[in-house]
Design an enzyme around this catalytic site. Structure first.
Site, PDB file in Angstrom:
ATOM      1  N   LYS A  75     -10.164  67.784 -11.368  1.00  0.00           N
ATOM      2  CA  LYS A  75      -9.326  68.137 -10.221  1.00  0.00           C
ATOM      3  C   LYS A  75      -8.644  69.496 -10.408  1.00  0.00           C
ATOM      4  O   LYS A  75      -8.142  70.068  -9.457  1.00  0.00           O
ATOM      5  CB  LYS A  75      -8.296  67.039  -9.950  1.00  0.00           C
ATOM      6  CG  LYS A  75      -8.954  65.760  -9.437  1.00  0.00           C
ATOM      7  CD  LYS A  75      -7.944  64.745  -8.932  1.00  0.00           C
ATOM      8  CE  LYS A  75      -8.630  63.559  -8.267  1.00  0.00           C
ATOM      9  NZ  LYS A  75      -9.304  62.670  -9.239  1.00  0.00           N
TER      10      LYS A  75
HETATM   11  C1  LIG Z   1     -10.413  61.865  -8.878  1.00  0.00           C
HETATM   12  C2  LIG Z   1     -11.286  61.394  -9.977  1.00  0.00           C
HETATM   13  C3  LIG Z   1     -12.567  60.852  -9.752  1.00  0.00           C
HETATM   14  C4  LIG Z   1     -13.123  60.641  -8.364  1.00  0.00           C
HETATM   15  O1  LIG Z   1     -13.446  61.836  -7.717  1.00  0.00           O
HETATM   16  P1  LIG Z   1     -13.662  61.870  -6.140  1.00  0.00           P
HETATM   17  O2  LIG Z   1     -13.815  63.288  -5.798  1.00  0.00           O
HETATM   18  O3  LIG Z   1     -12.442  61.240  -5.545  1.00  0.00           O
HETATM   19  O4  LIG Z   1     -14.884  61.055  -5.864  1.00  0.00           O
HETATM   20  C5  LIG Z   1     -13.342  60.494 -10.830  1.00  0.00           C
HETATM   21  N1  LIG Z   1     -12.873  60.620 -12.092  1.00  0.00           N
HETATM   22  C6  LIG Z   1     -11.650  61.114 -12.348  1.00  0.00           C
HETATM   23  C7  LIG Z   1     -11.193  61.198 -13.758  1.00  0.00           C
HETATM   24  C8  LIG Z   1     -10.814  61.533 -11.318  1.00  0.00           C
HETATM   25  O5  LIG Z   1      -9.590  62.010 -11.591  1.00  0.00           O
END
Ligand SMILES: *Cc1c(COP(=O)(O)O)cnc(C)c1O
Length: 435
Positions: free
Chosen positions: A107
């Protein structure tokens, strides 16, 4: 770049407008009207470019003249200042490590790019941008660290008392500068309700320029395409051009960005959407019925999503044609028991510690290979977070192998600070007005 709303194909807004609104008033999602193909020459020679160069090429193709070339280059160099290596586990298996940014999760790509785009569009002398976020853990850390020190912005993060992991708490509470952490005596839902009420409050909106830095913001999606191109480049350098990506999916933003990269001309053979038992999408691809459900808690808690917010974007990319979509996207689900077995298998086979989300993407690759023994493609599973963020999941012998990254060690010596509030909105409102 012009954008429409998935609920109104005739709407046209600029990139800047889409970034500050996050969501159109009709509650759809913004999508680019035009998805231009990258020139074939660039794809042919992609292995010659670095991650920032690839990122600039992709972003400028999409954004056109929304941000002048030199400014966009500087913005990308500042935002994407860490690596995304595709680590080779065996001849055909790679793990794409997306956790080398400040919050140790993928993210960071979205949050860092979004914060810098917002700061870029804020003109000198404009009102301070006030970002309000409710978090159950990961999003908050990425947003806090993404906006840390970004001029003309201030972030207020609400998190539920006692419900975030020790590392997540460090990431939320040690920042200072333009970041405030608020510990709420309640649940994540209480935090979210407070933020929602604040956005709807006339007095607060008159006084502050509020924004949500929401995960569906288009400026978070775009930078996530960069690492798909960059991974393809890394594999092409090794003579591998048939590539399959397996993506651990919750809100389907990450895989949505992969599919956007595909539509921009990245020649990927197959995408695998790997989920936990919150399996709205795999059920849809099996039955043709799209039925959302309340989320269920699992070990891979960042994927505990019963109504994936970006799915509508993916359907739009494929012009609502499920049969076309199924040619490119496969989806599998795995439960907690399987997740734990996956973590152990990756450790035993490769001496590699994968976080629970990453383990699910690995399991999906193995399942795909079993179902398609003839397919000789190179497979890449995305590692969305560093294992140290989920210390309670691992058996002791595996947990002992987890190395704490420098980013975390640096936080441990810093003082923690959080303001403490209850769940009543009047208290939160007073806090915002008086601080
Ligand atoms: C947010 C997140 C996901 C999921 O990603 P999306 O874009 O919501 O599908 C998977 N793994 C981790 C560690 C995350 O923080």
């Amino acid at each position: 770049m012009k954008l429409y709303s998935t609920n109104n194909k005739d709407l046209r807004v600029s990139f800047k407008e889409a970034v500050f609104n996050s969501m159109p008033q009709d509650k759809g999602l913004y999508m680019p009207v035009e998805i231009p193909a990258l020139d074939a020459d660039f794809i042919q020679n992609i292995e010659k470019y670095s991650l920032p160069e690839i990122a600039y090429k992709v972003a400028s193709t999409l954004l056109k003249d929304e941000i002048p070339a030199d400014d966009l280059k500087a913005l990308i160099n500042d935002a994407i200042n860490f690596d995304a290596p595709a680590v080779k586990l065996d001849d055909k298996t790679f793990v794409l490590e997306l956790f080398h940014g400040p919050s140790l999760a993928f993210k960071d790509f979205g949050a860092r790019f979004m914060s810098r785009v917002m700061a870029y569009f804020l003109k000198d002398g404009e009102k301070l941008l006030d970002v309000l976020v409710a978090t159950s853990g990961d999003t908050g850390g990425a947003v806090a660290l993404g906006f840390l020190g970004v001029p003309n912005t201030r972030v207020t993060i609400l998190y539920p008392e006692g419900k975030v992991s020790p590392i997540q708490e460090l990431q939320l509470t040690t920042n200072g500068q333009n970041i405030r952490a608020v510990e709420v005596k309640g649940t994540f839902d209480d935090c979210q309700a407070l933020v929602k009420q604040a956005f709807a409050d006339a007095e607060l909106n008159a006084k502050f320029r509020l924004t949500s830095a929401n995960s569906i913001n288009i400026s978070r999606l775009i930078p996530q395409t960069f690492y798909y191109f960059n991974t393809y480049a890394q594999l092409k350098k090794q003579g591998l051009t048939d590539v399959i990506f397996s993506v651990p999916s919750g809100n389907f933003g990450n895989i949505g960005a992969g599919l956007l990269a595909y539509k921009l001309g990245l020649p990927v053979k197959q995408f695998i959407a790997a989920t936990n038992i919150n399996d709205t999408v795999p059920r849809f691809l099996e039955t043709g019925i799209y039925e959302t459900k309340p989320s269920t808690q699992t070990y891979s808690n960042a994927m505990d999503v019963g109504a994936p917010s970006n799915w509508v974007r993916i359907m739009n990319l494929f012009k609502e044609d499920v049969e076309e979509l199924k040619k490119v996207v496969t989806s599998y689900r795995f439960n907690d028991e399987e997740t734990l077995a996956g973590i152990k298998e990756i450790d035993a086979k490769f001496n590699y510690v994968a976080c629970p989300h990453t383990a699910i993407a690995y399991l999906a690759i193995e399942k795909f290979r079993k179902e398609h023994p003839e397919d000789q493609s190179a497979t890449v599973f995305l590692s969305t977070a560093h294992a140290c963020k989920f210390p309670d999941i691992f058996p002791q012998d595996i947990a002992a192998k987890i190395e704490i990254p420098e980013q975390v060690k640096a936080l441990e010596s810093k003082p923690k600070h959080a303001d403490k509030l209850g769940v009543d909105f009047e208290g939160f409102k007073r806090y915002l007005l008086e601080n």
